[in-house]
Design an enzyme around this catalytic site. Sequence first.
Site: not given
Length: 267
Positions: A158, A33, A154
């Site tokens: 995806k 992360d 977005y």
Amino acid sequence: MTRTYVVTGSASGIGATTARRLTERGERVIGIDLKNADVEADLSVPEGRAEAAARAIELAGGTIDAVIACAGIAAPIPKTISVNYFGVTELLTALLPALAASEAPRAAVVSSMASLQANSAEMVEAALAGDEAGALAIAEGLTAQGPETGYLVYPSSKRALARWVRRESITPAWAGAGIPLNAVAPGTVITPMTADLLKTPEGAAMVDASVPMPLNYHQPPESIAALLIWLTSTENTHMAGQVIYDDGGADATLRGDDIWSWNDTSN
């Protein structure tokens, strides 16, 4: 036998929940992360992905049993395509040799029910062609028109990721090497990323109009973590290239009961 997992986005949301549940099961987890992780790296840029992969392989001792890619953002900004698509696909590709060294390698990524929404076909094709600069340029053009149009980045990220999974999963590098590769597409998950949007009735209503969830409504991250963990367990021996809509029925609500007739022979 303890398995070594690499989990991206491990500091929050679905990634944190997945990493915690794996650790509770006795598995070894290497988290990636931006901060508060075993490997701190920026997956929005190529050098960050390369560094993350190299460090994760080093920490794993050269062999990784499973990768669960949860890192992602939903902001209407160009970086979304870099994190959600290239940050997943390039990292997985870089980790592939370490996966191949495992006796039972597995990989799963987090897509989204948003992959079914309106998107930029041009951006999707640029991503699938490996053209990050081109995809970013398209994203910049969309976001310059405001957040409503910018949101297209977005679902485009995806959609591209889901298609990549289906495309790559059956290649010699993945299926041919005995590595199941799949995706999970959540509905509306209650995480820090969605908290602000869901805290008002107006925001929740807007979300529900796009993501209708007749089964149990908004879902906790545990519902996704459990499926990701099964997909990357040794129990999964033949599932490959699947985008599993773990979404409270949103996919079935929006697409209906027939997703097969595209291949029916007309009389």
